[in-house]
Design a protein around this motif. Structure first.
Motif, PDB file in Angstrom:
ATOM      1  N   ASP A 121       0.782  -1.261   0.040  1.00  0.00           N
ATOM      2  CA  ASP A 121       0.050   0.033   0.010  1.00  0.00           C
ATOM      3  C   ASP A 121       0.811   1.408  -0.007  1.00  0.00           C
ATOM      4  N   GLY A 124      -0.674   6.650  -2.383  1.00  0.00           N
ATOM      5  CA  GLY A 124      -1.836   7.185  -1.476  1.00  0.00           C
ATOM      6  C   GLY A 124      -1.935   8.653  -1.407  1.00  0.00           C
ATOM      7  N   ASN A 126      -3.920  12.361  -1.712  1.00  0.00           N
ATOM      8  CA  ASN A 126      -5.452  12.726  -1.417  1.00  0.00           C
ATOM      9  C   ASN A 126      -5.559  13.573  -2.732  1.00  0.00           C
ATOM     10  N   HIS A 135       4.111  13.264  -0.663  1.00  0.00           N
ATOM     11  CA  HIS A 135       3.806  11.891  -1.296  1.00  0.00           C
ATOM     12  C   HIS A 135       5.086  11.410  -2.048  1.00  0.00           C
ATOM     13  N   HIS A 161      -4.100   3.516  -2.239  1.00  0.00           N
ATOM     14  CA  HIS A 161      -5.245   3.701  -1.165  1.00  0.00           C
ATOM     15  C   HIS A 161      -5.405   5.300  -1.350  1.00  0.00           C
ATOM     16  N   GLY A 163      -6.991   9.045  -1.337  1.00  0.00           N
ATOM     17  CA  GLY A 163      -8.073   9.772  -0.221  1.00  0.00           C
ATOM     18  C   GLY A 163      -8.943  10.336  -1.457  1.00  0.00           C
ATOM     19  N   TYR A 319     -10.981   7.647   8.726  1.00  0.00           N
ATOM     20  CA  TYR A 319      -9.921   7.138   8.230  1.00  0.00           C
ATOM     21  C   TYR A 319      -9.483   5.684   8.701  1.00  0.00           C
ATOM     22  N   ASP A 323      -9.648   2.007   6.868  1.00  0.00           N
ATOM     23  CA  ASP A 323      -8.298   0.893   7.079  1.00  0.00           C
ATOM     24  C   ASP A 323      -8.840  -0.243   7.362  1.00  0.00           C
ATOM     25  N   ARG A 330      -8.222  -7.083   2.094  1.00  0.00           N
ATOM     26  CA  ARG A 330      -6.921  -7.481   1.379  1.00  0.00           C
ATOM     27  C   ARG A 330      -6.709  -8.906   2.016  1.00  0.00           C
ATOM     28  N   TYR A 341       2.479  -1.221   4.457  1.00  0.00           N
ATOM     29  CA  TYR A 341       1.899   0.101   4.531  1.00  0.00           C
ATOM     30  C   TYR A 341       3.217   0.959   4.333  1.00  0.00           C
ATOM     31  N   THR A 343       3.950   4.831   4.808  1.00  0.00           N
ATOM     32  CA  THR A 343       3.569   6.056   5.027  1.00  0.00           C
ATOM     33  C   THR A 343       4.622   6.865   6.000  1.00  0.00           C
ATOM     34  N   GLN A 347       2.121   8.494  11.001  1.00  0.00           N
ATOM     35  CA  GLN A 347       1.047   7.705  11.199  1.00  0.00           C
ATOM     36  C   GLN A 347       1.292   6.306  12.044  1.00  0.00           C
ATOM     37  N   PHE A 351      -1.156   2.981  12.716  1.00  0.00           N
ATOM     38  CA  PHE A 351      -1.142   1.629  12.142  1.00  0.00           C
ATOM     39  C   PHE A 351      -1.251   0.665  13.457  1.00  0.00           C
TER      40      PHE A 351
HETATM   41  N1  ARG Z   1      -4.024   9.294   1.852  1.00  0.00           N
HETATM   42  C1  ARG Z   1      -3.224   9.186   3.193  1.00  0.00           C
HETATM   43  C2  ARG Z   1      -2.276  10.101   3.315  1.00  0.00           C
HETATM   44  O1  ARG Z   1      -2.018  10.921   2.482  1.00  0.00           O
HETATM   45  C3  ARG Z   1      -2.299   7.786   2.799  1.00  0.00           C
HETATM   46  C4  ARG Z   1      -2.692   6.583   2.934  1.00  0.00           C
HETATM   47  C5  ARG Z   1      -2.080   5.213   3.290  1.00  0.00           C
HETATM   48  N2  ARG Z   1      -2.513   3.971   3.214  1.00  0.00           N
HETATM   49  C6  ARG Z   1      -3.536   3.811   4.237  1.00  0.00           C
HETATM   50  N3  ARG Z   1      -4.011   2.446   3.906  1.00  0.00           N
HETATM   51  N4  ARG Z   1      -3.946   4.426   5.065  1.00  0.00           N
HETATM   52  O2  ARG Z   1      -1.932  10.404   4.548  1.00  0.00           O
END
Ligand code: ARG
Length: 588
Positions: A121, A124, A126, A135, A161, A163, A319, A323, A330, A341, A343, A347, A351
């Motif tokens: 993943d 992602g 937004n 990003h 994933h 947004g 959010y 998830d 999945r 994942y 990120t 975060q 997680f």
């Molecule tokens: N859209 C999210 C961001 O910009 C990241 C997504 C990451 N993946 C997930 N499964 N939460 O922070």
């Protein structure tokens, strides 16, 4: 073929098992830090001795007695309290090189016997916002992980994933309707060229205009109720955003495609069930009007249990809810054995709580490997979060353009006489490569200082340095061809190799360790392990090239050396293009 470390590990573990009568004592084989002590070091004897309450040195002696590594190594040496040092035999190294040489695509590296399904993943963004520099890291780190794991032979399912379902869509839809009252007749005719500007405009309006805010809120409700017209406009915004981020993936040579997109919207109709099930399992409870799970021992700073909120008091999902739904999908539908994942580190708590909640709910179990791959913040040369001169967030598009521009200037200065098209191609490879490589070569958990000067330098562990190392070998090969040495046919025909110089051996031993570098980098999801290896290889090549003339050598020696040149070039090219997604050029 199996990696050398794996082969050694297996045989030595067996010997340890035989001597101690205990199963599962790992040999812990690693590459020696100092070649004075051999090529590989066995570190596992001390632990085995401790378990057996016996003298480690004596145990090492017994193990060496039992060991049969004659086909691979010279007689093992025992050092210090109970290390075993191993030095590869020249014939073994030569044999390996020939095996690598005869495998065009995979450089002799076997695929795993039991492939796993690995969901990665990453990226992602937004959407409806321009992709910004934050990003970049997820996109390229995730891509390298996917490429490495796939190369190992696993089944990789990329998941973007995105947004695409947040409340921000309310204001965007409202503004689009207001600006283009006829939009529903032909949504495709409305182009959002300046995505960021459009977003800012909508935001400004919803901050200052009561009526607009209400319309925007109504649109969110309509969106979530799947109102046909609202969905049409929403879909249009999603499509328009895609036009902005797909070219960036392409420019970055990132392997993500439209088919890898499974955004938040995909899970929208699965969220109520997530909450229902967690309630039924008595894991979700009401707290201050919101539905919350209290997984594990997470505490806030006052020592109170920390909630994982899955539904707000107004009924909205979060959010976290998405998830949870995504994880179930999945595991149940995509049949994931492992989910990675990617990120930023901020975060982490999300997680951890997600994994714990899924475990409590029985949606995952110990056979499924959940991994959060984190990374630090991108900083400017001033050590502060990376911003434009005026303090705005840096758009990825502008950043990449500047990198190519700077590389163009450097190419222009070095090689003004090359054809324009070639200069352009080289500048693109260097500019984009430099941005990616700088990120990859950094320990991903450290914050990372973004400096064009550093990443474009010809010295040090940079893309241009690696690209130059490759181009230099290619120029040696061209020279050989010019001198009438047919490099390609000759090399595939080589059946035997004899090394005459230490520098040849050193380089050969580096080359046969490529598989190991990939395995460790993939296992720990650390691209910097791969870049370090490539850099070491390039340096080892430099030492070799300084010590060993290639074109002027006798014809036997020349063949060996040309083979070393060719395998180095192929390894660098494979690492850069296949695993890091960085282009190489034949000439710089
Ligand atoms: N859209 C999210 C961001 O910009 C990241 C997504 C990451 N993946 C997930 N499964 N939460 O922070």
């Amino acid at each position: 073929m199996k990696s050398i470390t794996d082969t050694l590990e297996q045989r030595i573990s067996q010997a340890i098992g035989k001597v101690t009568g205990q199963k599962g004592c790992p040999a812990l084989v690693s590459v020696s830090k100092n070649p004075k002590f051999g090529d590989y070091q066995v570190n596992g004897v001390m632990a085995a001795a401790k378990k057996m309450k016996t003298n480690p040195r004596q145990l090492a002696e017994q193990i060496v007695e039992e060991l049969d590594l004659d086909d691979i190594c010279q007689p093992p040496e025992i050092a210090g309290p109970g290390f075993i040092n191993l030095r590869l035999k020249d014939e073994f190294v030569a044999g390996r090189l020939l095996e690598i040489n005869s495998d065009k695509d995979r450089l002799g590296i076997e695929k795993v016997k039991m492939p796993k399904t690995v969901v990665v993943d990453y990226s992602g963004p937004n959407i409806a916002k321009q992709m910004h520099v934050g990003h970049l890291r997820s996109t390229i780190i995730g891509d390298c992980i996917s490429r490495m794991v796939e190369f190992e032979g696993h089944i990789v399912v990329r998941q973007n994933h995105i947004g695409d379902w947040g409340t921000q869509f309310g204001m965007l839809i409202a503004l689009l309707k207001e600006q283009y009252p006829d939009i529903l007749e032909n949504p495709g005719s409305v182009e959002i060229a300046d995505l960021e500007g459009f977003y800012q405009e909508a935001k400004a309006k919803s901050d200052n205009n009561e009526a607009f805010t209400q319309t925007a809120r109504d649109e969110v409700v309509k969106l979530h109720n799947h109102d046909k017209d609202t969905i049409t406009i929403w879909q249009h915004i999603v499509d328009e955003s895609r036009k902005h981020y797909l070219p960036i993936y392409q420019q970055l040579s990132v392997t993500l495609n439209t088919k890898d997109e499974r955004g938040e919207s995909f899970y929208a109709d699965k969220l109520a069930d997530v909450v229902e099930q967690l309630k039924a399992k008595k894991l979700a409870v009401e707290s201050d009007g919101a539905m919350c799970v209290f997984p594990g021992d997470f505490k806030n700073k006052d020592g109170e249990p920390l909630p994982f909120i899955i539904q707000k008091s107004d009924g909205a999902f979060l959010y976290a809810t998405t998830d949870l739904a995504a994880m179930r999908f999945r595991i149940d539908e995509l049949k994931a054995d492992k989910i990675i994942y990617v990120t930023d580190a901020r975060q982490s708590l999300h997680f951890q709580m997600l994994f714990e909640t899924a475990k409590m709910a029985g949606w995952t179990n110990d056979d499924i490997n959940l991994m959060h791959v984190t990374f630090g913040t991108m900083l400017g040369t001033d050590g502060k979060p990376f911003k434009t001169r005026t303090g705005g967030t840096v758009k990825l598009k502008d950043l990449l353009e500047e990198a190519v521009q700077r590389a163009t200037a450097a190419v222009e200065e070095k090689n003004p006489d090359l054809p324009a098209e070639q200069k352009k191609q080289i500048a693109k490879a260097i500019g984009i490569g430099a941005v990616k490589y700088a990120d990859y070569s950094n320990n991903r958990n450290s914050d990372f200082i973004f400096s064009f000067d550093k990443m474009l330098a010809m010295e040090g562990n940079t893309a241009p340095y690696m690209q130059y190392a490759y181009a230099r070998i290619k120029s040696i090969e061209r020279k050989a061809e010019d001198n009438g040495v047919n490099t390609q046919n000759k090399l595939t025909g080589i059946k035997q190799l004899a090394f005459t110089e230490e520098a040849e051996k050193e380089l050969a031993k580096m080359l046969i360790r490529y598989d190991q570098a990939i395995a460790v980098a993939a296992e720990e999801c650390r691209p910097n392990y791969l870049t370090s290896y490539l850099y070491d290889l390039a340096q080892s090549f430099s030492r070799f090239y300084n010590a060993c003339p290639v074109l002027k050598a006798s014809s036997d020696q020349r063949a060996v050396r040309l083979l070393l040149c060719d395998l180095t070039a192929r390894t660098i090219k494979h690492g850069l293009t296949e695993l890091l997604g960085i282009e190489v050029v034949e000439q710089m």
